[in-house]
Design a protein around this motif. Structure first.
Motif: not given
Ligand code: CA
Ligand code: C2E
Ligand code: CA
Ligand code: CA
Length: 279
Positions: A56-58, A116-118, A148-150, A178-180, A199-201
């Motif tokens: 999961a993403e928090v 986790v979003n950082v 970790l999502e950067l 890599m977020d967004d 990579l996160k689209i």
């Molecule tokens: Ca995110």
């Protein structure tokens, strides 16, 4: 004089003045939010078409006694500007690792990860690696459970320092996503130097994937890029079966979005997971 006059008018604009005061009040309250126990993590499931639940993403939520639930879109920018994101981000990491420890003791969850979003300021802390290490040790968790999502904007300056930190965290066993992806300005030559796992689209490309040929092309390009660079790829904002089918047909089998679940409190997340494993 003209410019000064304009500034003066702007400064005494009552609406602006009220907005400033409200901001200051909200900031003061955010200062207390951790101590008052007003912050909570919501969990949004991440699924692989063939491998099942990935974790999961928090996503952070602030339950203000009067304002009610405040969106992170409204308080994260304020937390970043004021530096409050440092203690808040630490609280998020600690809570996520606490949950990971719980999952470690449940069968069939050994490969689950929490994303986790950082934020930039948090990652740029000189002792960020030590802080993460300390949280992992004190919770006695397997670091492979942490992702970790950067964001791309974080790697625009001081690239070498960022990469060095990522390597150190990698060595601990921590993955990066890599977020967004696609919304920032990072160059491909910079991207390929980063030790990324995924990579996160971005959801802005996924939204019209089945109707807008440009978005479809962008998403196909990101998927191909991920394959070439040997990164995993996940799509966020997946809301329909049609989007899911398009993604799967084009080589992306990991999803996150309302089609599966909104971000929910941990108890609801556990219900969701058990209802899924029953079928
Ligand atoms: Ca995110
Ligand atoms: P993000 O990291 O890009 O998170 C994805 C956002 O999309 C979340 O909004 C999520 O609720 C929403 N979302 C998920 N699936 C769907 C879908 O199918 N359709 C649509 N329309 N939206 C979907 P949320 O929870 O409001 O968070 C907003 C942003 O706040 C996040 O964007 C992230 O940048 C930031 N944020 C949230 N929690 C944290 C945190 O703990 N630390 C930091 N630094 N930032 C956070
Ligand atoms: Ca995102
Ligand atoms: Ca996004």
């Amino acid at each position: 004089a003209k410019a000064a006059g304009r500034n003066a008018i702007r400064f005494f604009d009552p609406a602006m003045q009220i907005a400033l005061e409200e901001n200051a009040a909200m900031l003061a309250e955010l200062h207390q939010a951790i101590d008052n126990g007003e912050l909570e993590l919501f969990y949004q499931i991440q699924i692989d078409e063939t491998k099942g639940i990935q974790g999961a993403e928090v996503l952070l939520r602030w339950f203000h006694p009067i304002r009610g639930m405040v969106s992170p879109l409204d308080f994260i920018p304020m937390a970043e500007e004021s530096g409050l994101i440092i203690p808040i981000g630490r609280w998020v990491l600690e809570s996520a690792c606490h949950q990971l420890k719980v999952w470690e003791n449940i069968p069939n969850r050994e490969n689950w990860q929490i994303s986790v979003n950082v934020s930039a300021l948090q990652f740029q802390q000189e002792n960020f690696v030590e802080i993460v290490q300390e949280i992992i040790l004190s919770n006695n968790i397997n670091p492979h459970g942490l992702k970790l999502e950067l964001t791309e904007s974080m790697v625009l300056d001081n690239v070498d320092i960022i990469i060095e930190k990522m390597h150190q965290l990698n060595q601990l066993g921590i993955d990066f996503s890599m977020d967004d992806f696609g919304t920032g300005y990072s160059s491909l030559s910079c991207l390929k130097r980063l030790p990324l796992k995924q990579l996160k689209i971005d959801q802005s490309f996924v939204r019209d994937i089945t109707t807008d040929p440009d978005d479809a092309a962008i998403v196909q390009t990101i998927i191909n890029l991920s394959n070439s660079l040997k990164y995993d790829v996940i799509a966020e904002g997946v809301e329909t079966q049609e989007q899911r089918q398009f993604l799967f047909n084009n080589g992306c089998s990991q999803y996150q979005g309302y089609l599966f679940s909104r971000p929910v409190p941990i108890a609801e997340f556990e219900e969701l997971v058990s209802s899924m494993s029953v079928n």
